[in-house]
Motif scaffolding. Structure first.
Motif, PDB file in Angstrom:
ATOM      1  N   MET A   1       0.963  -1.199   0.079  1.00 25.92           N
ATOM      2  CA  MET A   1       0.040  -0.025  -0.084  1.00 25.92           C
ATOM      3  C   MET A   1       0.818   1.274   0.143  1.00 25.92           C
ATOM      4  N   ASN A   2       0.917   2.000  -0.946  1.00 25.36           N
ATOM      5  CA  ASN A   2       1.660   3.129  -1.349  1.00 25.36           C
ATOM      6  C   ASN A   2       0.828   4.527  -0.761  1.00 25.36           C
ATOM      7  N   ILE A   3       1.519   5.318   0.255  1.00 22.66           N
ATOM      8  CA  ILE A   3       0.703   6.452   0.576  1.00 22.66           C
ATOM      9  C   ILE A   3       1.457   7.795   0.097  1.00 22.66           C
ATOM     10  N   ALA A   4       0.578   8.700  -0.522  1.00 18.06           N
ATOM     11  CA  ALA A   4       1.185   9.876  -0.726  1.00 18.06           C
ATOM     12  C   ALA A   4       0.734  11.064   0.491  1.00 18.06           C
ATOM     13  N   ILE A   5       1.726  11.413   1.199  1.00 18.45           N
ATOM     14  CA  ILE A   5       1.223  12.535   2.071  1.00 18.45           C
ATOM     15  C   ILE A   5       1.485  14.207   1.448  1.00 18.45           C
ATOM     16  N   PHE A   6       0.136  14.878   1.681  1.00 15.71           N
ATOM     17  CA  PHE A   6       0.206  16.133   0.959  1.00 15.71           C
ATOM     18  C   PHE A   6       0.255  16.968   2.124  1.00 15.71           C
ATOM     19  N   ALA A   7       1.079  17.992   2.202  1.00 19.21           N
ATOM     20  CA  ALA A   7       1.362  19.100   3.109  1.00 19.21           C
ATOM     21  C   ALA A   7       1.786  20.228   2.637  1.00 19.21           C
ATOM     22  N   HIS A  74       2.498   4.785  -8.266  1.00 16.17           N
ATOM     23  CA  HIS A  74       1.612   3.759  -7.827  1.00 16.17           C
ATOM     24  C   HIS A  74       1.220   4.043  -6.191  1.00 16.17           C
ATOM     25  N   ILE A  75       0.565   5.243  -6.205  1.00 14.39           N
ATOM     26  CA  ILE A  75      -0.037   5.943  -5.132  1.00 14.39           C
ATOM     27  C   ILE A  75      -1.348   4.963  -5.066  1.00 14.39           C
ATOM     28  N   ASP A  76      -1.732   4.649  -3.859  1.00 12.11           N
ATOM     29  CA  ASP A  76      -3.217   3.822  -3.300  1.00 12.11           C
ATOM     30  C   ASP A  76      -3.885   4.652  -2.520  1.00 12.11           C
ATOM     31  N   PHE A  77      -3.117   5.416  -1.621  1.00  8.51           N
ATOM     32  CA  PHE A  77      -3.767   6.255  -0.717  1.00  8.51           C
ATOM     33  C   PHE A  77      -3.374   7.793  -0.382  1.00  8.51           C
ATOM     34  N   ILE A  78      -4.110   8.496  -0.100  1.00  2.00           N
ATOM     35  CA  ILE A  78      -3.663   9.999   0.106  1.00  2.00           C
ATOM     36  C   ILE A  78      -3.905  10.654   1.411  1.00  2.00           C
ATOM     37  N   VAL A  79      -2.909  11.157   1.897  1.00  2.00           N
ATOM     38  CA  VAL A  79      -3.267  11.619   3.458  1.00  2.00           C
ATOM     39  C   VAL A  79      -2.815  13.018   3.236  1.00  2.00           C
ATOM     40  N   LEU A  80      -3.862  13.860   3.507  1.00  2.00           N
ATOM     41  CA  LEU A  80      -3.607  15.524   3.916  1.00  2.00           C
ATOM     42  C   LEU A  80      -3.079  15.876   5.286  1.00  2.00           C
ATOM     43  N   ALA A  81      -2.107  16.374   5.149  1.00  2.00           N
ATOM     44  CA  ALA A  81      -1.502  16.716   6.715  1.00  2.00           C
ATOM     45  C   ALA A  81      -1.106  18.116   6.803  1.00  2.00           C
ATOM     46  N   GLY A  82      -2.115  19.129   6.815  1.00  2.00           N
ATOM     47  CA  GLY A  82      -1.884  20.437   6.610  1.00  2.00           C
ATOM     48  C   GLY A  82      -1.477  20.897   5.360  1.00  2.00           C
ATOM     49  N   ASN A 101      -8.091  13.481   5.534  1.00  2.00           N
ATOM     50  CA  ASN A 101      -7.398  14.744   6.250  1.00  2.00           C
ATOM     51  C   ASN A 101      -7.606  14.794   7.640  1.00  2.00           C
ATOM     52  N   ILE A 102      -6.773  15.590   8.499  1.00  2.00           N
ATOM     53  CA  ILE A 102      -6.761  15.959   9.731  1.00  2.00           C
ATOM     54  C   ILE A 102      -7.234  17.249  10.004  1.00  2.00           C
ATOM     55  N   HIS A 103      -8.201  17.784  10.791  1.00  2.00           N
ATOM     56  CA  HIS A 103      -8.600  19.122  11.042  1.00  2.00           C
ATOM     57  C   HIS A 103      -8.252  19.315  12.491  1.00  2.00           C
ATOM     58  N   PRO A 104      -7.572  20.609  12.778  1.00  2.00           N
ATOM     59  CA  PRO A 104      -7.255  20.811  14.328  1.00  2.00           C
ATOM     60  C   PRO A 104      -8.488  21.307  14.804  1.00  2.00           C
ATOM     61  N   ALA A 105      -9.677  20.897  14.908  1.00  2.00           N
ATOM     62  CA  ALA A 105     -10.863  21.071  15.815  1.00  2.00           C
ATOM     63  C   ALA A 105     -11.859  20.083  15.764  1.00  2.00           C
ATOM     64  N   LEU A 106     -12.929  20.104  16.116  1.00  2.00           N
ATOM     65  CA  LEU A 106     -13.880  19.264  16.527  1.00  2.00           C
ATOM     66  C   LEU A 106     -15.191  19.694  15.353  1.00  2.00           C
TER      67      LEU A 106
END
Ligand SMILES: Nc1nc2c(c(=O)[nH]1)N[C@@H](CN(C=O)c1ccc(C(=O)N[C@@H](CCC(=O)O)C(=O)O)cc1)CN2
Ligand SMILES: NCC(=O)N[C@@H]1O[C@H](COP(=O)([O-])[O-])[C@@H](O)[C@H]1O
Length: 187
Positions: A1-7, A74-82, A101-106
């Motif tokens: 499983m290949n992840i791309a992190i977007f930041a 060969h990216i399978d999954f994208i993680v947004l981190a800021g 994505n991760i958001h810094p609030a509820l």
């Protein structure tokens, strides 16, 4: 499983995710995607010998949204981190239910256009909320609208500043984001 992190920024979440999966056999952080030349996350990519892709507005929003480049890695999954640009439909369609994505609030509080980084913490403190936290969610065409995967809370203290609250939120992010990604990928 290949992840791309977007930041777009310092990359403290990207660093924790890279470190968490560094010895993983089935998960690889294969690419760092960034829209800000000189961002700290690019130094982290270099430090860990992870390829980095510097993206430009024109191609991202009016071109192929870099789908071809992600496929070539060969990216399978994208993680947004800021990551501070809105992910366009072309990319969302190419990675259906594969972008989080991760958001810094509820969420749904304190989400949407303009709500990122310190702006979020300033709004929480300005509203005199007793608690804040993090939300990890799937990404759809709107900002901070996709279905929630995970939330965790922390107190907001009477003498908190945006910076002190940001520190507490970062601790929650670093504790939970890598494990939530792992659980999602292995489910
Ligand atoms: N299609 C989606 N794209 C993105 C999402 C999403 O849920 N759907 N989440 C954001 C991350 N984010 C909050 O978690 C967020 C980031 C940035 C903004 C924002 O207002 N950005 C500014 C531009 C800032 C800059 O270029 O420096 C803007 O759009 O005017 C809001 C929310 C990532 N993408
Ligand atoms: N709305 C999006 C948003 O505000 N995202 C936030 O940007 C920071 C990036 O920190 P990092 O670059 O150190 O990982 C994180 O706190 C993340 O929740």
């Amino acid at each position: 499983m290949n992840i791309a992190i977007f930041a777009s920024g310092a990359g403290s979440n990207a660093r924790r995710i890279i470190e968490y999966f560094k010895d993983a056999e089935t998960v690889k952080i294969a690419l760092i995607v960034c829209n800000k030349p000189g961002a700290g996350v690019l130094d982290i990519a270099r430090e860990h010998n992870i390829p980095a892709l510097l993206i430009e507005k024109e191609q991202f929003f009016r071109g192929n949204a870099y789908v071809d480049e992600l496929r070539s890695h060969h990216i399978d999954f994208i993680v947004l981190a800021g990551f501070l640009w809105k992910v366009p439909s072309a990319l969302i369609k190419a990675f259906q239910e594969k972008i989080i994505n991760i958001h810094p609030a509820l969420l749904p509080k304190y989400g949407g256009k303009g709500m990122y980084g310190q702006f979020v913490h300033e709004a929480v403190i300005g509203a005199k909320d007793a608690e804040s936290g993090i939300t990890i969610h799937f990404v759809d065409e709107q900002y901070d609208h996709g279905s929630t995967i995970f939330q965790a809370t922390c107190p907001v203290l009477p003498d908190d500043t945006a910076a002190s609250l940001a520190q507490r939120i970062h601790e929650l992010e670093h504790k939970h984001y890598p494990a939530v990604i792992e659980k999602l990928l292995l489910s």
